[in-house]
Design a protein around this motif. Structure first.
Motif, PDB file in Angstrom:
ATOM      1  N   ILE A 215      78.984  18.559  23.266  1.00 53.90           N
ATOM      2  CA  ILE A 215      77.985  17.612  23.764  1.00 53.90           C
ATOM      3  C   ILE A 215      78.086  17.520  25.285  1.00 53.90           C
ATOM      4  O   ILE A 215      77.072  17.545  25.988  1.00 53.90           O
ATOM      5  N   ILE A 216      79.300  17.446  25.789  1.00 43.11           N
ATOM      6  CA  ILE A 216      79.516  17.397  27.240  1.00 43.11           C
ATOM      7  C   ILE A 216      78.979  18.661  27.890  1.00 43.11           C
ATOM      8  O   ILE A 216      78.317  18.613  28.925  1.00 43.11           O
ATOM      9  N   LYS A 217      79.218  19.812  27.267  1.00 45.36           N
ATOM     10  CA  LYS A 217      78.740  21.096  27.802  1.00 45.36           C
ATOM     11  C   LYS A 217      77.209  21.107  27.870  1.00 45.36           C
ATOM     12  O   LYS A 217      76.629  21.549  28.867  1.00 45.36           O
ATOM     13  N   LEU A 218      76.540  20.635  26.822  1.00 48.17           N
ATOM     14  CA  LEU A 218      75.071  20.586  26.816  1.00 48.17           C
ATOM     15  C   LEU A 218      74.533  19.701  27.934  1.00 48.17           C
ATOM     16  O   LEU A 218      73.573  20.058  28.616  1.00 48.17           O
ATOM     17  N   VAL A 219      75.165  18.553  28.136  1.00 46.15           N
ATOM     18  CA  VAL A 219      74.720  17.639  29.193  1.00 46.15           C
ATOM     19  C   VAL A 219      74.932  18.266  30.563  1.00 46.15           C
ATOM     20  O   VAL A 219      74.050  18.216  31.423  1.00 46.15           O
ATOM     21  N   GLU A 220      76.094  18.893  30.780  1.00 45.90           N
ATOM     22  CA  GLU A 220      76.367  19.546  32.065  1.00 45.90           C
ATOM     23  C   GLU A 220      75.368  20.668  32.331  1.00 45.90           C
ATOM     24  O   GLU A 220      74.862  20.807  33.452  1.00 45.90           O
ATOM     25  N   ASP A 221      75.072  21.476  31.320  1.00 49.46           N
ATOM     26  CA  ASP A 221      74.101  22.564  31.486  1.00 49.46           C
ATOM     27  C   ASP A 221      72.709  22.019  31.803  1.00 49.46           C
ATOM     28  O   ASP A 221      71.998  22.563  32.646  1.00 49.46           O
ATOM     29  N   ALA A 222      72.329  20.941  31.127  1.00 48.75           N
ATOM     30  CA  ALA A 222      71.013  20.353  31.352  1.00 48.75           C
ATOM     31  C   ALA A 222      70.904  19.787  32.765  1.00 48.75           C
ATOM     32  O   ALA A 222      69.871  19.923  33.421  1.00 48.75           O
ATOM     33  N   GLN A 223      71.977  19.182  33.256  1.00 52.37           N
ATOM     34  CA  GLN A 223      71.952  18.619  34.596  1.00 52.37           C
ATOM     35  C   GLN A 223      71.957  19.706  35.671  1.00 52.37           C
ATOM     36  O   GLN A 223      71.415  19.515  36.751  1.00 52.37           O
ATOM     37  N   ALA A 224      72.542  20.848  35.377  1.00 54.65           N
ATOM     38  CA  ALA A 224      72.651  21.924  36.359  1.00 54.65           C
ATOM     39  C   ALA A 224      71.367  22.741  36.469  1.00 54.65           C
ATOM     40  O   ALA A 224      71.134  23.392  37.481  1.00 54.65           O
ATOM     41  N   SER A 225      70.537  22.727  35.439  1.00 53.15           N
ATOM     42  CA  SER A 225      69.324  23.547  35.463  1.00 53.15           C
ATOM     43  C   SER A 225      68.102  22.697  35.783  1.00 53.15           C
ATOM     44  O   SER A 225      68.080  21.503  35.550  1.00 53.15           O
ATOM     45  N   THR A 226      67.105  23.355  36.338  1.00 56.29           N
ATOM     46  CA  THR A 226      65.843  22.678  36.620  1.00 56.29           C
ATOM     47  C   THR A 226      64.876  23.000  35.490  1.00 56.29           C
ATOM     48  O   THR A 226      64.626  24.162  35.187  1.00 56.29           O
ATOM     49  N   ALA A 227      64.350  21.985  34.878  1.00 55.15           N
ATOM     50  CA  ALA A 227      63.417  22.164  33.774  1.00 55.15           C
ATOM     51  C   ALA A 227      62.111  22.761  34.287  1.00 55.15           C
ATOM     52  O   ALA A 227      61.747  22.601  35.453  1.00 55.15           O
ATOM     53  N   GLN A 228      61.391  23.455  33.414  1.00 56.99           N
ATOM     54  CA  GLN A 228      60.099  24.051  33.789  1.00 56.99           C
ATOM     55  C   GLN A 228      59.144  22.993  34.313  1.00 56.99           C
ATOM     56  O   GLN A 228      58.428  23.222  35.289  1.00 56.99           O
ATOM     57  N   VAL A 229      59.128  21.845  33.684  1.00 63.54           N
ATOM     58  CA  VAL A 229      58.233  20.770  34.112  1.00 63.54           C
ATOM     59  C   VAL A 229      58.599  20.324  35.525  1.00 63.54           C
ATOM     60  O   VAL A 229      57.724  20.066  36.353  1.00 63.54           O
ATOM     61  N   GLN A 230      59.892  20.257  35.815  1.00 66.09           N
ATOM     62  CA  GLN A 230      60.325  19.850  37.148  1.00 66.09           C
ATOM     63  C   GLN A 230      59.917  20.887  38.192  1.00 66.09           C
ATOM     64  O   GLN A 230      59.504  20.544  39.296  1.00 66.09           O
ATOM     65  N   ARG A 231      60.036  22.174  37.850  1.00 64.03           N
ATOM     66  CA  ARG A 231      59.614  23.228  38.781  1.00 64.03           C
ATOM     67  C   ARG A 231      58.115  23.118  39.073  1.00 64.03           C
ATOM     68  O   ARG A 231      57.680  23.253  40.221  1.00 64.03           O
ATOM     69  N   LEU A 232      57.317  22.866  38.040  1.00 63.66           N
ATOM     70  CA  LEU A 232      55.877  22.699  38.213  1.00 63.66           C
ATOM     71  C   LEU A 232      55.586  21.488  39.106  1.00 63.66           C
ATOM     72  O   LEU A 232      54.759  21.565  40.016  1.00 63.66           O
ATOM     73  N   ALA A 233      56.287  20.387  38.863  1.00 63.30           N
ATOM     74  CA  ALA A 233      56.094  19.193  39.682  1.00 63.30           C
ATOM     75  C   ALA A 233      56.466  19.467  41.134  1.00 63.30           C
ATOM     76  O   ALA A 233      55.784  19.001  42.057  1.00 63.30           O
ATOM     77  N   ASP A 234      57.519  20.237  41.372  1.00 61.53           N
ATOM     78  CA  ASP A 234      57.914  20.598  42.732  1.00 61.53           C
ATOM     79  C   ASP A 234      56.827  21.421  43.419  1.00 61.53           C
ATOM     80  O   ASP A 234      56.526  21.215  44.595  1.00 61.53           O
ATOM     81  N   GLN A 235      56.219  22.361  42.694  1.00 59.81           N
ATOM     82  CA  GLN A 235      55.154  23.190  43.269  1.00 59.81           C
ATOM     83  C   GLN A 235      53.925  22.347  43.604  1.00 59.81           C
ATOM     84  O   GLN A 235      53.315  22.513  44.666  1.00 59.81           O
ATOM     85  N   VAL A 236      53.557  21.450  42.701  1.00 61.47           N
ATOM     86  CA  VAL A 236      52.402  20.583  42.938  1.00 61.47           C
ATOM     87  C   VAL A 236      52.657  19.696  44.152  1.00 61.47           C
ATOM     88  O   VAL A 236      51.787  19.537  45.024  1.00 61.47           O
ATOM     89  N   THR A 237      53.848  19.147  44.241  1.00 63.33           N
ATOM     90  CA  THR A 237      54.200  18.292  45.371  1.00 63.33           C
ATOM     91  C   THR A 237      54.141  19.078  46.670  1.00 63.33           C
ATOM     92  O   THR A 237      53.620  18.603  47.680  1.00 63.33           O
ATOM     93  N   PHE A 238      54.653  20.306  46.658  1.00 63.11           N
ATOM     94  CA  PHE A 238      54.628  21.147  47.853  1.00 63.11           C
ATOM     95  C   PHE A 238      53.189  21.369  48.309  1.00 63.11           C
ATOM     96  O   PHE A 238      52.863  21.221  49.485  1.00 63.11           O
ATOM     97  N   ARG A 239      52.340  21.706  47.369  1.00 62.61           N
ATOM     98  CA  ARG A 239      50.942  21.984  47.725  1.00 62.61           C
ATOM     99  C   ARG A 239      50.216  20.716  48.186  1.00 62.61           C
ATOM    100  O   ARG A 239      49.350  20.775  49.046  1.00 62.61           O
ATOM    101  N   ALA A 240      50.558  19.593  47.614  1.00 63.91           N
ATOM    102  CA  ALA A 240      49.880  18.347  47.955  1.00 63.91           C
ATOM    103  C   ALA A 240      50.352  17.770  49.287  1.00 63.91           C
ATOM    104  O   ALA A 240      49.593  17.089  49.965  1.00 63.91           O
ATOM    105  N   VAL A 241      51.587  18.057  49.662  1.00 63.81           N
ATOM    106  CA  VAL A 241      52.145  17.441  50.870  1.00 63.81           C
ATOM    107  C   VAL A 241      52.314  18.440  52.005  1.00 63.81           C
ATOM    108  O   VAL A 241      51.847  18.219  53.120  1.00 63.81           O
ATOM    109  N   GLU A 242      52.970  19.545  51.741  1.00 61.11           N
ATOM    110  CA  GLU A 242      53.312  20.488  52.803  1.00 61.11           C
ATOM    111  C   GLU A 242      52.106  21.232  53.366  1.00 61.11           C
ATOM    112  O   GLU A 242      51.967  21.363  54.575  1.00 61.11           O
ATOM    113  N   LEU A 243      51.242  21.743  52.514  1.00 55.47           N
ATOM    114  CA  LEU A 243      50.112  22.525  53.003  1.00 55.47           C
ATOM    115  C   LEU A 243      49.159  21.697  53.858  1.00 55.47           C
ATOM    116  O   LEU A 243      48.790  22.125  54.949  1.00 55.47           O
ATOM    117  N   PRO A 244      48.735  20.491  53.431  1.00 57.37           N
ATOM    118  CA  PRO A 244      47.852  19.696  54.294  1.00 57.37           C
ATOM    119  C   PRO A 244      48.514  19.341  55.628  1.00 57.37           C
ATOM    120  O   PRO A 244      47.872  19.376  56.672  1.00 57.37           O
TER     121      PRO A 244
END
Length: 78
Positions: A38-67
């Motif tokens: 259980i500890i290993k699963l939690v550590e792995d989950a915290q160390a990786s970036t979820a697909q949804v988080q990557r998408l949110a990062d890209q949207v944020t970049f386009r919404a803030v950085e490009l303008p």
């Protein structure tokens, strides 16, 4: 809810001694415990970036950085 234990019963982590002397031997420690995977699963989950988080990062970049880079370029050109 307390559960009475007597000689020969197995204990688990978090067992409370409510009275008397408690003498035990650790039969599993570290990676052999039930909590270890259980500890290993939690550590792995915290160390990786979820697909949804990557998408949110890209949207944020386009919404803030490009303008803001466009407005900086417009200021320089003016």
């Amino acid at each position: 809810m307390p559960v009475e234990k007597t000689l020969g019963h197995n204990l688990i982590g978090g067992t409370l001694n409510q009275r008397g002397l408690l003498c035990f031997t650790a039969t599993r420690v570290g990676k052999d415990t039930a909590l270890s995977p259980i500890i290993k699963l939690v550590e792995d989950a915290q160390a990786s970036t979820a697909q949804v988080q990557r998408l949110a990062d890209q949207v944020t970049f386009r919404a803030v950085e490009l303008p803001s880079s466009r407005s900086s370029a417009a200021m320089i050109a003016a």
